[in-house]
Design a protein around this motif. Structure first.
Motif, PDB file in Angstrom:
ATOM      1  N   ASN A  96     -43.006  16.203 -35.441  1.00  0.00           N
ATOM      2  CA  ASN A  96     -43.305  15.926 -34.034  1.00  0.00           C
ATOM      3  C   ASN A  96     -42.198  16.474 -33.131  1.00  0.00           C
ATOM      4  N   PRO A  97     -42.503  17.487 -32.288  1.00  0.00           N
ATOM      5  CA  PRO A  97     -41.451  18.057 -31.431  1.00  0.00           C
ATOM      6  C   PRO A  97     -40.873  17.057 -30.432  1.00  0.00           C
ATOM      7  N   GLY A  98     -41.598  15.980 -30.157  1.00  0.00           N
ATOM      8  CA  GLY A  98     -41.042  14.945 -29.294  1.00  0.00           C
ATOM      9  C   GLY A  98     -39.809  14.292 -29.892  1.00  0.00           C
ATOM     10  N   TRP A  99     -39.705  14.334 -31.215  1.00  0.00           N
ATOM     11  CA  TRP A  99     -38.523  13.818 -31.896  1.00  0.00           C
ATOM     12  C   TRP A  99     -37.556  14.934 -32.284  1.00  0.00           C
ATOM     13  N   TYR A 100     -38.067  16.043 -32.821  1.00  0.00           N
ATOM     14  CA  TYR A 100     -37.113  17.005 -33.381  1.00  0.00           C
ATOM     15  C   TYR A 100     -36.525  17.966 -32.363  1.00  0.00           C
ATOM     16  N   THR A 101     -37.076  18.060 -31.142  1.00  0.00           N
ATOM     17  CA  THR A 101     -36.490  18.988 -30.164  1.00  0.00           C
ATOM     18  C   THR A 101     -35.595  18.303 -29.140  1.00  0.00           C
ATOM     19  N   ALA A 102     -35.351  17.015 -29.290  1.00  0.00           N
ATOM     20  CA  ALA A 102     -34.500  16.315 -28.332  1.00  0.00           C
ATOM     21  C   ALA A 102     -33.028  16.639 -28.583  1.00  0.00           C
ATOM     22  N   TYR A 103     -32.207  16.389 -27.556  1.00  0.00           N
ATOM     23  CA  TYR A 103     -30.779  16.688 -27.639  1.00  0.00           C
ATOM     24  C   TYR A 103     -29.990  15.413 -27.944  1.00  0.00           C
ATOM     25  N   THR A 104     -28.730  15.588 -28.290  1.00  0.00           N
ATOM     26  CA  THR A 104     -27.816  14.466 -28.494  1.00  0.00           C
ATOM     27  C   THR A 104     -27.857  13.541 -27.280  1.00  0.00           C
ATOM     28  N   PRO A 105     -27.909  12.226 -27.490  1.00  0.00           N
ATOM     29  CA  PRO A 105     -28.161  11.303 -26.365  1.00  0.00           C
ATOM     30  C   PRO A 105     -26.956  11.029 -25.465  1.00  0.00           C
ATOM     31  N   TYR A 106     -26.377  12.109 -24.908  1.00  0.00           N
ATOM     32  CA  TYR A 106     -25.297  11.922 -23.945  1.00  0.00           C
ATOM     33  C   TYR A 106     -25.797  11.306 -22.634  1.00  0.00           C
ATOM     34  N   GLN A 107     -27.053  11.584 -22.282  1.00  0.00           N
ATOM     35  CA  GLN A 107     -27.638  11.004 -21.076  1.00  0.00           C
ATOM     36  C   GLN A 107     -28.526   9.844 -21.531  1.00  0.00           C
ATOM     37  N   PRO A 108     -27.996   8.633 -21.550  1.00  0.00           N
ATOM     38  CA  PRO A 108     -28.712   7.522 -22.199  1.00  0.00           C
ATOM     39  C   PRO A 108     -30.023   7.139 -21.520  1.00  0.00           C
ATOM     40  N   GLU A 109     -30.094   7.308 -20.199  1.00  0.00           N
ATOM     41  CA  GLU A 109     -31.295   6.860 -19.495  1.00  0.00           C
ATOM     42  C   GLU A 109     -32.551   7.567 -19.978  1.00  0.00           C
ATOM     43  N   ILE A 110     -32.415   8.801 -20.468  1.00  0.00           N
ATOM     44  CA  ILE A 110     -33.578   9.551 -20.934  1.00  0.00           C
ATOM     45  C   ILE A 110     -33.559   9.727 -22.450  1.00  0.00           C
ATOM     46  N   SER A 111     -32.816   8.825 -23.121  1.00  0.00           N
ATOM     47  CA  SER A 111     -32.703   8.883 -24.584  1.00  0.00           C
ATOM     48  C   SER A 111     -32.901   7.509 -25.218  1.00  0.00           C
ATOM     49  N   GLN A 112     -33.525   6.602 -24.492  1.00  0.00           N
ATOM     50  CA  GLN A 112     -33.624   5.226 -24.975  1.00  0.00           C
ATOM     51  C   GLN A 112     -34.425   5.098 -26.267  1.00  0.00           C
ATOM     52  N   GLY A 113     -35.403   5.982 -26.476  1.00  0.00           N
ATOM     53  CA  GLY A 113     -36.191   5.916 -27.699  1.00  0.00           C
ATOM     54  C   GLY A 113     -35.359   6.224 -28.919  1.00  0.00           C
ATOM     55  N   ARG A 114     -34.644   7.370 -28.868  1.00  0.00           N
ATOM     56  CA  ARG A 114     -33.770   7.740 -29.977  1.00  0.00           C
ATOM     57  C   ARG A 114     -32.675   6.709 -30.190  1.00  0.00           C
ATOM     58  N   LEU A 115     -32.109   6.236 -29.085  1.00  0.00           N
ATOM     59  CA  LEU A 115     -31.014   5.277 -29.192  1.00  0.00           C
ATOM     60  C   LEU A 115     -31.479   3.980 -29.841  1.00  0.00           C
ATOM     61  N   GLU A 116     -32.692   3.552 -29.522  1.00  0.00           N
ATOM     62  CA  GLU A 116     -33.216   2.354 -30.177  1.00  0.00           C
ATOM     63  C   GLU A 116     -33.408   2.599 -31.671  1.00  0.00           C
ATOM     64  N   ALA A 117     -33.946   3.764 -32.022  1.00  0.00           N
ATOM     65  CA  ALA A 117     -34.126   4.091 -33.441  1.00  0.00           C
ATOM     66  C   ALA A 117     -32.781   4.121 -34.164  1.00  0.00           C
ATOM     67  N   LEU A 118     -31.746   4.632 -33.499  1.00  0.00           N
ATOM     68  CA  LEU A 118     -30.426   4.708 -34.127  1.00  0.00           C
ATOM     69  C   LEU A 118     -29.768   3.343 -34.231  1.00  0.00           C
TER      70      LEU A 118
END
Length: 939
Positions: A96-118
């Motif tokens: 799923n490119p929604g997961w594999y094309t994202a960047y390192t979550p330096y900008q947390p407001e637009i990375s909450q999904g990945r951050l929750e998974a982590l």
């Protein structure tokens, strides 16, 4: 004829190209490039690569190559086990490119999904290990062991040695030896049962394996006490699945626990990528390498996730950093965490008990047939004493299985969750047993058949997230909810300078789902991995051609590891020449923070070299530093084009000066997207470079990993490439598997195979797009550094320092309201944004991004002129969430429409940030690094 892949990969059409060149004032793309790349380093001959293949033909050819791998069930173990990836996770994360094309979550407001998974991952690790704090993953188990011991050495002043059990996995010992040797730390590999702490002065840590490499479970509680009495740290490398039923290391005295989460649903992939882990006692949390996710709060007081303790980052600590790890294995950590979410604690225990039960049955059948098992205490791995290990392994292959040769008279059998009755019968036949004496029952509730002292009594994964999503419907929706919270490349351009967020084409990603790619154990016999080896050989040769060098190592499994391996090759070269006293590494002040951190890991002394007002390396200062350190100079680390986004005219002279002083030139390949086909590190005069395959060669960033950081070297450094027990050279392993994150090398193979010599076009368009953006935004934001002809390379740094009421952070957060990820912020120069559009973005997307930036500039002008409040404005309040915009009471002087829909096109597929601006300081002062309830977070 099918459409060429290059026309799919490169964003601007022919008409777009003409329009962009007209804006820039050039008649052709070549005319532009000739003004950007200095003639002194220009490569005019085409790349010697095979003709470009279509997507279909490239997939067919790679399929033919990988089909040469032999499908043999491997029960080799050594920290690598076959596993079943739940299809809901494979389809919705891995594919799923929604997961594999994202960047390192330096900008947390637009990375909450990945951050929750982590944070789910971190909770999983702390719960299973019984320790206080876990990081968001490391590169592999061997690296994690080395990082843990490096932490211990840094913790104990005057440390001279570390102790390692001889029953640790061999590859863990090998990676630890490489790391410690470079630091001048003695590695004592001992029989841990007979080790005493009497002569323990200067010992930093003791490392053990649990269960050990033979599969034996040992009681380490007394050992832990002795280690602590000696003033050292006790480090345990543990099997994650075993910890669901075995006593966790935190309960028997471990200070640090490391390991690999691969068997939690991540394919073997011939060695990687997999997410390793590290958990520590609370007192050590600020020394942990890599990422740490924490819970903070947003501007509305709601819980929000973010990267915590970012002062540990290398770009801040530089030569004071104790680790060069600047990324993680996020995509794989997400998969492993979701494996735990999907199965829950009871499901994991059932998998563990079924696997253990199969091992118990097998042990009984072997002993009934007269075979001797090394220990009665085991989880899923047996070591069997035999007359000839070679004969047993040879027989096993005839029955379609691989076993492990421990030594000439011992064979290892490591079972996994996929074991079936036919597999076990094949194992028996390998030992000369034609028929089992008892029927097999593979039960999910098998009793733990080892000493009671090893039985786990404590609960784990009690948080609701691990007990809620066990149906596929609920799991699918949970994954989609998290994905929808983030901005990835499937939503919009991610214009990060230096990070090269380019297209990760679907055709490049498809082979990852092939069983002949994902199903191989990294230590299978050579004749079973012919497909992989043929693919590696081609990729290594192609990368050598692109860099102008003679040889390539694919082993380093991250850019940071590539830096380390490259500097290590230089260090070993000097030592072989009788020049081991060379220990000074010259590093420009503009360099990425991992550069000085990597140098320190090789025991080099970092000497900074100043940059001039144009952002170039100061020749005067370089000459002065070379003279000052004379025959002590080991290397110069340089990024090219420079970190400031320009082709430095003096690079050839810089290399010459270093060589004249007897040093070597290491080139950081972070900006290779501006070189391929136009010039090369070899052409410029470097001796070694690392490549970020997750940048220039299209491996996706995966939300912060995986990556591959191979090194390419000139002929004289070839003997000093990383070795491995599975390779021709045995010394100098930098990670666990011989080819590192092997499976994702297929992505770069596909990219180069489909582009062929047209890779040069990708580079040219990267330059075109960057200069177009710089030109379009010139009237709003001046470009800080330019080349001699007023142009940039593949990225541009926009200056915001002349604004007084607005910061680049405000701009970064406001871009979220437009549906964009911010460019690289305040690096390499504070108060700037560094933009790299890459060749993959179309003119339409570039125009949308530029219009967003122009709109923000207009808002800044209103603030700076006093027409609107310096405190109540769209930038200071950004990002605006849907919940906030829909509130009955609107507290701002500007309209809701201006907040949420600043331009008409934003309404089309509007992205709503899930949280308001996150409070970073609060998160560090109130560090919470695992899953908690909303109520707990509020308190």
């Amino acid at each position: 004829m099918p459409t060429s892949f290059s026309s799919r990969h490169i964003g601007p059409s022919a008409a777009d190209t003409a329009a962009m060149l007209q804006t820039l004032g050039y008649t052709s793309l070549d005319a532009l490039v000739d003004q950007v790349v200095p003639e002194t380093i220009r490569q005019r001959t085409p790349l010697n690569l095979p003709p470009a293949l279509s997507e279909e033909d490239a997939l067919r050819r790679l399929k033919q190559l990988m089909s040469r791998n032999k499908a043999v069930r491997s029960f080799i173990g050594l920290g690598y086990h076959d596993t079943f990836t739940p299809p809901v996770i494979q389809r919705n994360i891995l594919e799923n490119p929604g997961w594999y094309t994202a960047y390192t979550p330096y900008q947390p407001e637009i990375s909450q999904g990945r951050l929750e998974a982590l944070i789910n991952f971190q909770t999983m690790i702390t719960d299973l290990t019984g320790l206080d704090v876990a990081g968001a993953s490391l590169l592999d188990e061997g690296t994690a062991c080395a990082e843990a011991l490096t932490l211990a050495v840094a913790q104990k002043n005057g440390a001279k040695s570390v102790v390692v059990s001889d029953q640790c996995h061999p590859h863990n010992i090998a990676v630890v030896r490489t790391r410690m040797q470079a630091l001048g730390i003695l590695v004592q590999v001992v029989d841990i049962a007979s080790w005493t702490s009497e002569d323990s002065d200067g010992i930093a840590a003791v490392l053990v394996q649990y269960p050990d490499t033979r599969g034996v479970i040992q009681d380490f509680e007394d050992l832990a006490a002795r280690v602590h009495k000696a003033g050292a740290l006790f480090v345990v490398s543990a099997d994650l699945l075993a910890l669901t039923v075995l006593r966790p290391p935190g309960e028997f005295g471990a200070d640090i626990c490391v390991g690999n989460s691969q068997r939690f649903g991540v394919p073997l992939g011939f060695g990687g990528p997999h997410a390793a882990f590290m958990a520590v006692k609370d007192a050590l949390k600020r020394r942990m390498p890599g990422r740490l996710i924490g819970v903070s709060k947003d501007a509305a007081g709601n819980p929000a996730y973010r990267l915590s303790l970012q002062t540990r980052e290398q770009h801040i600590r530089r030569e004071k950093a104790t680790s060069n790890i600047c990324t993680a294995q996020v995509l794989l950590a997400v998969m492993a965490s979701m494996y735990a979410v999907y199965h829950g604690p009871e499901g994991l225990k059932k998998i563990a008990r079924r696997t253990h039960g199969a091992a118990v049955w097998l042990a009984r059948e072997l002993m009934l047939a007269g075979q001797e098992i090394v220990s009665d205490d085991f989880f899923d791995t047996l070591t069997v004493k035999v007359h000839s290990a070679h004969e047993v392994l040879k027989t096993a292959v005839l029955f379609g299985i691989n076993l492990r040769k421990v030594d000439a008279h011992h064979v290892g059998v490591a079972l996994d969750e996929r074991v079936r009755e036919e597999d076990l019968n094949s194992v028996l036949k390998a030992f000369g047993i034609s028929k089992a004496q008892h029927p097999l029952t593979l039960a999910n509730d098998a009793e733990l058949n080892c000493s009671a002292t090893f039985h786990r009594q404590s609960n784990f994964l009690t948080h609701p997230v691990f007990n809620r999503y066990h149906s596929e419907t609920e799991m699918m929706r949970y994954l989609h909810r998290l994905e929808s919270k983030d901005i990835a490349l499937n939503r919009s351009m991610i214009p990060l300078g230096s990070c090269t967020m380019k297209l990760n084409a679907a055709a490049e990603m498809m082979p990852l789902s092939w069983p002949e790619v994902g199903g191989l154990h990294p230590f299978v016999p050579h004749d079973q991995s012919e497909g992989y080896r043929a693919m590696f050989t081609e990729l290594e040769n192609w990368l050598a051609e692109c860099t102008g060098f003679d040889a390539t190592s694919l082993q380093p499994n991250a850019g940071s590891q590539g830096e380390y391996a490259g500097l290590l090759a230089i260090k070993r070269f000097h030592e072989a020449q009788g020049q081991g006293h060379r220990d000074v590494c010259l590093i420009p002040t503009s360099a990425h923070g991992t550069n000085p951190a990597s140098a320190v890991m090789c025991a080099f002394k970092v000497v900074p070299v100043a940059c001039d007002d144009q952002g170039n390396i100061s020749l005067a200062d370089l000459k002065a530093k070379l003279a000052a350190h004379a025959d002590k100079v080991a290397a110069l680390m340089v990024t090219y084009p420079s970190t400031h986004g320009v082709f430095e005219e003096s690079i050839v002279e810089i290399c010459r000066l270093v060589h004249e002083q007897g040093g070597q030139v290491y080139m950081d390949g972070a900006n290779m997207n501006a070189q391929v086909g136009l010039t090369s590190p070899g052409k410029i005069g470097a001796d070694v470079c690392h490549l970020n395959l997750h940048k220039t060669f299209c491996i996706p960033h995966g939300g912060g990993g995986p990556g591959v950081g191979p090194i390419c070297v000139a002929a004289h450094l070839k003997p000093y490439l990383p070795g491995h027990e599975m390779l021709e050279f045995h010394e100098g392993a930098v990670c666990s598997a011989p080819w590192g994150s092997a499976s994702i090398c297929t992505i770069s193979w596909m990219y180069i195979a489909m582009m062929g010599p047209q890779l040069e076009q990708a580079t040219k368009y990267a330059i075109l797009n960057a200069n177009y953006v710089a030109k379009k935004l010139a009237s709003c934001f001046p470009t800080l550094y330019k080349g001699v002809n007023g142009l940039v390379a593949h990225e541009c740094i926009l200056d915001f320092r002349h604004f007084h009421q607005v910061t680049v952070e405000d701009v970064a957060k406001r871009l979220m309201d437009f549906g964009y990820h911010a460019p690289t912020m305040s690096w390499p120069v504070g108060g700037t944004l560094m933009i790299e559009p890459t060749e993959s973005e179309s003119l339409a997307e570039l125009e949308r991004f530029c219009s967003a930036m122009q709109c923000i500039h207009a808002e800044i002008e209103e603030i700076e002129s006093g027409r609107i409040s310096a405190t109540d404005n769209p930038l200071k309040a950004a990002p605006h969430t849907a919940v906030f915009v829909m509130k009955n009471e609107w507290p701002h002087s500007y309209t809701r429409e201006k907040a949420a829909f600043p331009l008409t096109w934003v309404k089309d597929g509007k992205y709503w940030p899930p949280v308001a601006r996150v409070d970073n300081v609060y998160g560090d002062r109130n560090l919470i690094c695992s899953c908690i309830s909303v109520e707990e977070a509020a308190q």
